[in-house]
Design an enzyme around this catalytic site. Structure first.
Site, PDB file in Angstrom:
ATOM      1  N   HIS A 193      -1.864  -8.839   2.008  1.00  0.00           N
ATOM      2  CA  HIS A 193      -1.527  -7.569   2.680  1.00  0.00           C
ATOM      3  C   HIS A 193      -2.664  -7.261   3.675  1.00  0.00           C
ATOM      4  CE1 HIS A 193       0.283  -3.782   3.406  1.00  0.00           C
ATOM      5  NE2 HIS A 193      -0.133  -3.094   2.364  1.00  0.00           N
ATOM      6  N   ARG A 200       3.478  -4.800  16.696  1.00  0.00           N
ATOM      7  CA  ARG A 200       2.082  -4.350  16.586  1.00  0.00           C
ATOM      8  C   ARG A 200       1.152  -5.449  17.092  1.00  0.00           C
ATOM      9  NH1 ARG A 200       1.950  -3.033  10.323  1.00  0.00           N
ATOM     10  NH2 ARG A 200       2.833  -5.136  10.382  1.00  0.00           N
ATOM     11  N   HIS A 213       5.976 -12.644   7.301  1.00  0.00           N
ATOM     12  CA  HIS A 213       6.175 -11.252   6.892  1.00  0.00           C
ATOM     13  C   HIS A 213       7.358 -11.175   5.936  1.00  0.00           C
ATOM     14  CE1 HIS A 213       6.633  -6.875   7.102  1.00  0.00           C
ATOM     15  NE2 HIS A 213       5.367  -6.896   7.450  1.00  0.00           N
ATOM     16  N   SER A 215       0.830  -1.213   0.000  1.00  0.00           N
ATOM     17  CA  SER A 215       0.000   0.000   0.000  1.00  0.00           C
ATOM     18  C   SER A 215       0.862   1.260   0.000  1.00  0.00           C
ATOM     19  CB  SER A 215      -0.958  -0.001   1.196  1.00  0.00           C
ATOM     20  OG  SER A 215      -0.262  -0.195   2.404  1.00  0.00           O
ATOM     21  N   ASP A 245      -1.980  -8.470  11.606  1.00  0.00           N
ATOM     22  CA  ASP A 245      -3.334  -8.893  11.253  1.00  0.00           C
ATOM     23  C   ASP A 245      -3.823 -10.108  12.052  1.00  0.00           C
ATOM     24  OD1 ASP A 245      -3.574  -6.896   9.247  1.00  0.00           O
ATOM     25  OD2 ASP A 245      -2.278  -8.091   7.969  1.00  0.00           O
TER      26      ASP A 245
HETATM   27  N1  CMX Z   1       1.416 -19.691   5.718  1.00  0.00           N
HETATM   28  C1  CMX Z   1       1.823 -20.572   4.782  1.00  0.00           C
HETATM   29  N2  CMX Z   1       2.866 -20.372   3.965  1.00  0.00           N
HETATM   30  C2  CMX Z   1       3.550 -19.233   4.150  1.00  0.00           C
HETATM   31  C3  CMX Z   1       3.220 -18.282   5.113  1.00  0.00           C
HETATM   32  C4  CMX Z   1       2.087 -18.542   5.919  1.00  0.00           C
HETATM   33  N3  CMX Z   1       1.659 -17.672   6.815  1.00  0.00           N
HETATM   34  N4  CMX Z   1       4.093 -17.257   5.039  1.00  0.00           N
HETATM   35  C5  CMX Z   1       4.935 -17.544   4.034  1.00  0.00           C
HETATM   36  N5  CMX Z   1       4.612 -18.747   3.497  1.00  0.00           N
HETATM   37  C6  CMX Z   1       5.222 -19.394   2.322  1.00  0.00           C
HETATM   38  C7  CMX Z   1       5.045 -18.485   1.124  1.00  0.00           C
HETATM   39  O1  CMX Z   1       3.749 -18.623   0.562  1.00  0.00           O
HETATM   40  C8  CMX Z   1       6.149 -18.951   0.216  1.00  0.00           C
HETATM   41  O2  CMX Z   1       5.722 -20.151  -0.404  1.00  0.00           O
HETATM   42  P1  CMX Z   1       6.131 -20.481  -1.945  1.00  0.00           P
HETATM   43  O3  CMX Z   1       7.615 -20.605  -1.930  1.00  0.00           O
HETATM   44  O4  CMX Z   1       5.404 -21.749  -2.223  1.00  0.00           O
HETATM   45  O5  CMX Z   1       5.655 -19.327  -2.768  1.00  0.00           O
HETATM   46  C9  CMX Z   1       7.267 -19.303   1.222  1.00  0.00           C
HETATM   47  O6  CMX Z   1       6.608 -19.508   2.497  1.00  0.00           O
HETATM   48  C10 CMX Z   1       8.287 -18.196   1.402  1.00  0.00           C
HETATM   49  O7  CMX Z   1       7.623 -16.983   1.709  1.00  0.00           O
HETATM   50  P2  CMX Z   1       8.337 -15.847   2.568  1.00  0.00           P
HETATM   51  O8  CMX Z   1       9.575 -15.434   1.833  1.00  0.00           O
HETATM   52  O9  CMX Z   1       8.496 -16.286   3.969  1.00  0.00           O
HETATM   53  O10 CMX Z   1       7.241 -14.697   2.594  1.00  0.00           O
HETATM   54  P3  CMX Z   1       6.915 -13.588   1.475  1.00  0.00           P
HETATM   55  O11 CMX Z   1       7.779 -12.418   1.724  1.00  0.00           O
HETATM   56  O12 CMX Z   1       6.901 -14.163   0.101  1.00  0.00           O
HETATM   57  O13 CMX Z   1       5.416 -13.238   1.853  1.00  0.00           O
HETATM   58  C11 CMX Z   1       3.634 -12.771   3.331  1.00  0.00           C
HETATM   59  C12 CMX Z   1       5.110 -12.528   3.029  1.00  0.00           C
HETATM   60  C13 CMX Z   1       3.223 -11.856   4.480  1.00  0.00           C
HETATM   61  C14 CMX Z   1       2.817 -12.418   2.092  1.00  0.00           C
HETATM   62  C15 CMX Z   1       3.446 -14.259   3.711  1.00  0.00           C
HETATM   63  O14 CMX Z   1       4.131 -14.543   4.916  1.00  0.00           O
HETATM   64  C16 CMX Z   1       1.982 -14.654   3.838  1.00  0.00           C
HETATM   65  O15 CMX Z   1       1.373 -15.020   2.815  1.00  0.00           O
HETATM   66  N6  CMX Z   1       1.402 -14.589   5.088  1.00  0.00           N
HETATM   67  C17 CMX Z   1      -0.009 -14.831   5.276  1.00  0.00           C
HETATM   68  C18 CMX Z   1      -0.819 -13.622   4.826  1.00  0.00           C
HETATM   69  C19 CMX Z   1      -0.649 -12.456   5.780  1.00  0.00           C
HETATM   70  O16 CMX Z   1      -0.743 -12.598   6.990  1.00  0.00           O
HETATM   71  N7  CMX Z   1      -0.416 -11.267   5.230  1.00  0.00           N
HETATM   72  C20 CMX Z   1      -0.378 -10.010   6.028  1.00  0.00           C
HETATM   73  C21 CMX Z   1       1.020  -9.417   6.167  1.00  0.00           C
HETATM   74  C22 CMX Z   1       0.965  -8.120   6.956  1.00  0.00           C
HETATM   75  C23 CMX Z   1       0.265  -7.036   6.190  1.00  0.00           C
HETATM   76  O17 CMX Z   1       0.772  -6.619   5.120  1.00  0.00           O
HETATM   77  O18 CMX Z   1      -0.827  -6.616   6.583  1.00  0.00           O
END
Ligand code: CMX
Length: 393
Positions: free
Chosen positions: A230, A285, A276, A200, A331
């Protein structure tokens, strides 16, 4: 682009281990140092905005003036009210939110000044006015969406004697509950800014770099916030918790919760609220919200379930071996707090995140235009070009 130094963002900096600092101050610092409402314990978001823009802690009087200024700017044009009133209640609240914010561009001081030939050295002035208007008008937009979508009656008027969060709580229909008002003060403060690279914030900065006015830039930012990886994750956490409770009961055993977490992962889904892109520890947070819950609602069943999940998810994510950060983010906690006070409509939760994130994006937009930040335009390559580049290496 993770870890690639690419952006200037002065309001806040995120450390992977320590979490966010707003102009050098941690969340506990700002909870201590920023002005509070009379009788309140949580920081007023007005003070946080002042800090983000100026780098200084405001006085109680300065914060009170800002509350008054925002209340005076809070009305939204009638045609924006009509746009919202015509949205079908089935249109997601975030889509309605971004529609309305984009439409505020109708009265943009910056867009008008640009058409009138403003000197680039003076951009920041009308951008500042637009940013102040943007923040001031969000409660009326957010309140109208809430009341329209969930049939909660007519919107009350803004009260110029109340602070921003108190007014927002009033518009939502929860202004009589001092604990909810305090929660909103904390909520807006901690969701306001998380440095510049998140979807964002970066979107707001990118779109602003084309000299789109702050309403267009923030409308775009909201569309990014509406994604499930996000801001929408705060809705997704509650949806996931509800589904879990339907399947294994309101007060499940650790074994049943573990099995449910594994079934989510095996189904090719993410555990919402965990992981994250930058953080590698529990999000401060999250901790701030946990402390609020321990103080105000220690016996709440939803809070207890969130705590139980906190004890189980990290080990499972580590065992699954993919996520680089197994710890909870902001979140994972916000939804149960809102639910506790009766704001149970989960599809609405990201709108409150959207009200908050405007503070950080607006502060940076003002500085970007003051400093003459250039158009953002990174280089891209085709897959074929990249393959060629690395062919012999
Ligand atoms: N559950 C399952 N798998 C997860 C995970 C979770 N909570 N967090 C990361 N992973 C997976 C990723 O999907 C990725 O898988 P692939 O290799 O198959 O694509 C792998 O672990 C590596 O990811 P990463 O490098 O640790 O994380 P990213 O930087 O790519 O993504 C985020 C970060 C937040 C999108 C991810 O941790 C996620 O999807 N979390 C759940 C959604 C969430 O809570 N988002 C809110 C974040 C805060 C905000 O912006 O508000």
């Amino acid at each position: 682009m993770r870890g690639l130094p690419a952006l200037i963002w002065d309001g806040s900096v995120l450390d992977a281990e320590e979490g966010i600092r707003f102009r050098g101050k941690t969340i506990p610092d700002i909870q201590k140092e920023l002005p509070k409402a009379p009788g309140g314990q949580e920081p007023l978001p007005e003070g946080l905005f002042w800090l983000l823009v100026t780098g200084e802690i405001p006085t109680q009087e300065q914060v009170a003036e800002l509350s008054k200024d925002w209340a005076a700017r809070a009305a939204i044009p009638e045609f924006v009210e009509e746009i919202l009133d015509r949205c079908p209640p089935t249109l997601h609240p975030m889509s309605q939110f971004s529609l309305a914010v984009t439409a505020l561009n109708h009265n943009s001081a910056f867009a008008k000044a640009y058409q009138d030939g403003i000197n680039k050295k003076e951009y920041w002035g009308p951008v500042f006015e637009d940013c102040m208007d943007l923040i001031a008008k969000l409660p009326n937009i957010a309140g109208r969406i809430y009341r329209n979508v969930y049939g909660r009656g007519k919107l009350p008027a803004i009260d110029a004697t109340k602070d921003y969060s108190h007014n927002l709580a009033n518009l939502l229909g929860f202004g009589e509950n001092p604990a909810f008002v305090e929660l909103l003060r904390l909520y807006i403060t901690i969701h306001s800014d998380h440095e510049g690279g998140n979807v964002s914030a970066h979107t707001g900065k990118l779109v602003g770099s084309a000299l789109s006015d702050p309403f267009l830039a923030y409308g775009a930012a909201l569309n990014g916030l509406a994604g499930p990886l996000h801001g929408l994750a705060n809705q997704e956490v509650l949806v996931w918790l509800r589904k879990m409770q339907e399947k294994i009961g309101e007060e499940p055993t650790d074994e049943a919760v573990k099995e449910y977490i594994w079934s989510t992962l095996k189904g090719g889904q993410v555990v919402p609220g965990y992981g994250h892109a930058v953080l590698r520890k529990t999000d401060p947070r999250y901790t701030a919200q946990r402390e609020f819950a321990l103080k105000h609602l220690p016996e709440d069943k939803g809070f207890r379930l969130v705590g139980q999940i906190y004890n189980l998810v990290p080990d499972i994510l580590l065992e699954a071996g993919k996520a680089k950060n197994p710890w909870p983010n902001v979140d994972a906690h916000s939804g149960v707090l809102l639910t506790h006070y009766g704001l149970t409509e989960m599809q609405y939760y990201t709108v409150l995140f959207g009200v908050s994130r405007a503070f950080g994006v607006a502060a940076q937009l003002i500085w970007d235009r003051a400093l003459g930040a250039p158009l953002e335009r990174p280089k891209s390559y085709s897959t074929a070009a990249i393959q060629k580049m690395f062919k012999d290496k």
